[in-house]
Design a protein around this motif. Structure first.
Motif, PDB file in Angstrom:
ATOM      1  N   ASP A  53       4.842 -42.605  -8.550  1.00 45.89           N
ATOM      2  CA  ASP A  53       5.757 -41.501  -8.826  1.00 45.89           C
ATOM      3  C   ASP A  53       7.146 -41.740  -8.254  1.00 45.89           C
ATOM      4  OD1 ASP A  53       4.578 -41.375  -6.302  1.00 45.89           O
ATOM      5  OD2 ASP A  53       4.962 -39.226  -6.122  1.00 45.89           O
ATOM      6  N   LEU A  54       7.269 -42.680  -7.327  1.00 45.98           N
ATOM      7  CA  LEU A  54       8.583 -42.953  -6.737  1.00 45.98           C
ATOM      8  C   LEU A  54       9.431 -43.894  -7.577  1.00 45.98           C
ATOM      9  CD1 LEU A  54       7.659 -43.370  -2.954  1.00 45.98           C
ATOM     10  CD2 LEU A  54       8.590 -41.370  -4.111  1.00 45.98           C
ATOM     11  N   PHE A  55       8.798 -44.527  -8.570  1.00 46.25           N
ATOM     12  CA  PHE A  55       9.571 -45.436  -9.408  1.00 46.25           C
ATOM     13  C   PHE A  55      10.678 -44.700 -10.160  1.00 46.25           C
ATOM     14  CE2 PHE A  55       5.864 -48.306  -9.076  1.00 46.25           C
ATOM     15  CZ  PHE A  55       6.547 -49.453  -8.690  1.00 46.25           C
ATOM     16  N   ALA A  56      10.460 -43.418 -10.416  1.00 40.82           N
ATOM     17  CA  ALA A  56      11.492 -42.635 -11.110  1.00 40.82           C
ATOM     18  C   ALA A  56      12.743 -42.471 -10.260  1.00 40.82           C
ATOM     19  CB  ALA A  56      10.928 -41.263 -11.487  1.00 40.82           C
ATOM     20  N   TYR A  57      12.595 -42.688  -8.942  1.00 41.07           N
ATOM     21  CA  TYR A  57      13.734 -42.539  -8.029  1.00 41.07           C
ATOM     22  C   TYR A  57      14.107 -43.870  -7.386  1.00 41.07           C
ATOM     23  CZ  TYR A  57      11.883 -37.803  -8.407  1.00 41.07           C
ATOM     24  OH  TYR A  57      11.399 -36.605  -8.885  1.00 41.07           O
ATOM     25  N   SER A  58      13.764 -44.953  -8.058  1.00 47.70           N
ATOM     26  CA  SER A  58      13.982 -46.276  -7.474  1.00 47.70           C
ATOM     27  C   SER A  58      15.456 -46.585  -7.221  1.00 47.70           C
ATOM     28  CB  SER A  58      13.385 -47.354  -8.388  1.00 47.70           C
ATOM     29  OG  SER A  58      13.975 -47.301  -9.680  1.00 47.70           O
ATOM     30  N   ASP A  59      16.347 -45.886  -7.922  1.00 43.86           N
ATOM     31  CA  ASP A  59      17.776 -46.130  -7.709  1.00 43.86           C
ATOM     32  C   ASP A  59      18.259 -45.571  -6.378  1.00 43.86           C
ATOM     33  OD1 ASP A  59      17.925 -47.362 -10.151  1.00 43.86           O
ATOM     34  OD2 ASP A  59      18.547 -45.545 -11.228  1.00 43.86           O
ATOM     35  N   VAL A  60      17.597 -44.524  -5.912  1.00 38.11           N
ATOM     36  CA  VAL A  60      18.044 -43.881  -4.669  1.00 38.11           C
ATOM     37  C   VAL A  60      17.035 -44.040  -3.537  1.00 38.11           C
ATOM     38  CG1 VAL A  60      19.526 -42.208  -5.819  1.00 38.11           C
ATOM     39  CG2 VAL A  60      17.103 -41.682  -5.467  1.00 38.11           C
ATOM     40  N   VAL A  61      15.773 -44.352  -3.866  1.00 38.15           N
ATOM     41  CA  VAL A  61      14.730 -44.488  -2.861  1.00 38.15           C
ATOM     42  C   VAL A  61      14.269 -45.936  -2.817  1.00 38.15           C
ATOM     43  CG1 VAL A  61      12.429 -43.780  -2.125  1.00 38.15           C
ATOM     44  CG2 VAL A  61      13.965 -42.111  -3.199  1.00 38.15           C
ATOM     45  N   LYS A  62      14.404 -46.544  -1.673  1.00 34.42           N
ATOM     46  CA  LYS A  62      13.947 -47.920  -1.493  1.00 34.42           C
ATOM     47  C   LYS A  62      12.613 -47.894  -0.749  1.00 34.42           C
ATOM     48  CE  LYS A  62      17.748 -49.462  -3.313  1.00 34.42           C
ATOM     49  NZ  LYS A  62      17.728 -50.061  -4.669  1.00 34.42           N
ATOM     50  N   PHE A  63      11.629 -48.527  -1.323  1.00 38.43           N
ATOM     51  CA  PHE A  63      10.306 -48.523  -0.701  1.00 38.43           C
ATOM     52  C   PHE A  63       9.600 -49.837  -1.009  1.00 38.43           C
ATOM     53  CE2 PHE A  63       7.549 -48.056  -4.403  1.00 38.43           C
ATOM     54  CZ  PHE A  63       8.453 -47.626  -5.371  1.00 38.43           C
ATOM     55  N   ASP A  64       8.627 -50.123  -0.194  1.00 31.67           N
ATOM     56  CA  ASP A  64       7.813 -51.330  -0.364  1.00 31.67           C
ATOM     57  C   ASP A  64       6.380 -50.962  -0.015  1.00 31.67           C
ATOM     58  OD1 ASP A  64       6.653 -53.780  -0.525  1.00 31.67           O
ATOM     59  OD2 ASP A  64       7.773 -54.704   1.096  1.00 31.67           O
ATOM     60  N   GLY A  65       5.598 -50.723  -1.061  1.00 30.90           N
ATOM     61  CA  GLY A  65       4.220 -50.295  -0.854  1.00 30.90           C
ATOM     62  C   GLY A  65       3.380 -51.312  -0.118  1.00 30.90           C
ATOM     63  N   SER A  66       3.760 -52.586  -0.180  1.00 27.31           N
ATOM     64  CA  SER A  66       2.965 -53.628   0.477  1.00 27.31           C
ATOM     65  C   SER A  66       2.993 -53.505   2.000  1.00 27.31           C
ATOM     66  CB  SER A  66       3.465 -55.014   0.065  1.00 27.31           C
ATOM     67  OG  SER A  66       4.795 -55.234   0.512  1.00 27.31           O
ATOM     68  N   ARG A  67       3.970 -52.778   2.537  1.00 25.17           N
ATOM     69  CA  ARG A  67       4.018 -52.607   3.991  1.00 25.17           C
ATOM     70  C   ARG A  67       2.789 -51.881   4.504  1.00 25.17           C
ATOM     71  NH1 ARG A  67      10.267 -50.718   5.244  1.00 25.17           N
ATOM     72  NH2 ARG A  67      11.296 -52.649   4.534  1.00 25.17           N
ATOM     73  N   LEU A  68       2.273 -50.952   3.710  1.00 24.95           N
ATOM     74  CA  LEU A  68       1.088 -50.204   4.126  1.00 24.95           C
ATOM     75  C   LEU A  68      -0.094 -51.146   4.288  1.00 24.95           C
ATOM     76  CD1 LEU A  68      -0.199 -47.466   4.706  1.00 24.95           C
ATOM     77  CD2 LEU A  68      -0.644 -47.230   2.259  1.00 24.95           C
ATOM     78  N   ALA A  69      -0.289 -52.039   3.322  1.00 25.55           N
ATOM     79  CA  ALA A  69      -1.378 -53.003   3.407  1.00 25.55           C
ATOM     80  C   ALA A  69      -1.169 -53.966   4.567  1.00 25.55           C
ATOM     81  CB  ALA A  69      -1.499 -53.776   2.096  1.00 25.55           C
ATOM     82  N   ALA A  70       0.087 -54.380   4.771  1.00 24.47           N
ATOM     83  CA  ALA A  70       0.372 -55.332   5.851  1.00 24.47           C
ATOM     84  C   ALA A  70       0.047 -54.749   7.210  1.00 24.47           C
ATOM     85  CB  ALA A  70       1.839 -55.756   5.797  1.00 24.47           C
ATOM     86  N   ASN A  71       0.272 -53.459   7.360  1.00 26.59           N
ATOM     87  CA  ASN A  71       0.025 -52.823   8.656  1.00 26.59           C
ATOM     88  C   ASN A  71      -1.451 -52.574   8.931  1.00 26.59           C
ATOM     89  OD1 ASN A  71       2.604 -52.221  10.132  1.00 26.59           O
ATOM     90  ND2 ASN A  71       3.126 -51.392   8.132  1.00 26.59           N
ATOM     91  N   ILE A  72      -2.292 -52.765   7.922  1.00 25.97           N
ATOM     92  CA  ILE A  72      -3.731 -52.651   8.164  1.00 25.97           C
ATOM     93  C   ILE A  72      -4.169 -53.706   9.160  1.00 25.97           C
ATOM     94  CG2 ILE A  72      -6.008 -52.898   7.097  1.00 25.97           C
ATOM     95  CD1 ILE A  72      -4.799 -51.753   4.539  1.00 25.97           C
ATOM     96  N   ILE A  73      -3.624 -54.919   9.019  1.00 26.84           N
ATOM     97  CA  ILE A  73      -3.990 -55.996   9.937  1.00 26.84           C
ATOM     98  C   ILE A  73      -3.616 -55.622  11.370  1.00 26.84           C
ATOM     99  CG2 ILE A  73      -3.681 -58.435  10.458  1.00 26.84           C
ATOM    100  CD1 ILE A  73      -5.122 -57.801   7.831  1.00 26.84           C
ATOM    101  N   THR A  74      -2.457 -54.967  11.526  1.00 24.89           N
ATOM    102  CA  THR A  74      -2.060 -54.512  12.863  1.00 24.89           C
ATOM    103  C   THR A  74      -3.044 -53.479  13.390  1.00 24.89           C
ATOM    104  OG1 THR A  74       0.267 -54.868  12.289  1.00 24.89           O
ATOM    105  CG2 THR A  74      -0.193 -53.493  14.214  1.00 24.89           C
ATOM    106  N   GLY A  75      -3.463 -52.572  12.514  1.00 28.84           N
ATOM    107  CA  GLY A  75      -4.416 -51.553  12.935  1.00 28.84           C
ATOM    108  C   GLY A  75      -5.753 -52.141  13.315  1.00 28.84           C
TER     109      GLY A  75
END
Length: 233
Positions: A72-94
């Motif tokens: 749903d954030l793709f509709a705001y990609s011009d104003v919202v910068k996000f990287d969903g892969s960060r959530l997966a990457a932080n699993i290893i930290t957890g």
């Protein structure tokens, strides 16, 4: 009121139907985690069946959310910068917090293999959560083969640790004498805590040996020594 309830029910049913492919991923991840956890449970290790299932299931869930939860954030990609892969990457930290649960007993490390297995289980959950069933299942099989094959066919020297409390005579050579006896019997002294009180030396030895031994056997080694007053756990 009834119509609103029915609308809510059908909306939920539609969402559940759309979630079925993701539910399949969670089930496969849980099955893979249970296979790894069962092997650990049968060998009476620190983290067993439930822990591995939860790690695999949670990792798969986080990967699904990371990959599909931000469409749903793709509709705001011009104003919202996000990287969903960060959530997966932080699993290893957890998962590292679980790894920090390795038991370190007076300089002796126990549970390192299990902690590494939990880390690998998280990776398997991530792979299955991303829809990579083949690599996730194959990684599970390889991990189980490693655990079972190495344990069964490759000789690994086991160590056993225990703590012994001694009261010994307050003699300049008494402590060194007792330590020499233990070392000659193949017992490693990991730590020594010494306190002198009322003309008695109170010692606490944290011992480790490459041969399984019991407190009774340690007591047999030391009971007849002239410097030993008493022995206890």
């Amino acid at each position: 009121m009834k119509e609103a309830f029915l609308d809510l029910f059908w909306e939920f049913a539609d969402e559940f139907k759309e979630a079925l492919p993701y539910l399949c991923r969670l089930v496969v991840a849980a099955i893979c985690g249970s296979g790894i956890g069962l092997e650990r449970t049968l060998r009476q290790k620190e983290a067993g069946l439930r822990t591995h299932i939860i790690v695999a299931l949670g990792s798969a869930l986080m990967m699904i959310v990371s990959k599909y939860g931000f469409f749903d954030l793709f509709a705001y990609s011009d104003v919202v910068k996000f990287d969903g892969s960060r959530l997966a990457a932080n699993i290893i930290t957890g998962v590292s917090f679980l790894g920090s649960g390795i038991i370190i007993y007076k300089g002796s490390i126990k549970g390192l293999t299990t902690a590494a297995g939990i880390w690998a289980t998280a990776g398997i959950g991530l792979a299955i959560g991303a829809g990579m069933y083949g690599i996730g299942v194959c990684a599970t099989i390889v991990l189980l083969l490693i655990q079972v094959f190495i344990h069964r066919f490759v000789p690994i020297e086991n160590t056993v640790a225990t703590t012994v409390k001694l009261k010994i005579k307050n003699d300049p050579v008494a402590l060194d004498h007792v330590e020499d006896i233990l070392l000659k019997k193949g017992v490693d002294i990991m730590t020594t805590d010494v306190e002198k009180k009322d003309n008695i030396i109170y010692c606490k030895f944290d011992l480790k040996t490459h041969n399984a031994f019991s407190f009774k056997e340690v007591k047999e080694i030391l009971k007849d020594d002239e410097y030993i007053i008493s022995i206890s756990l």
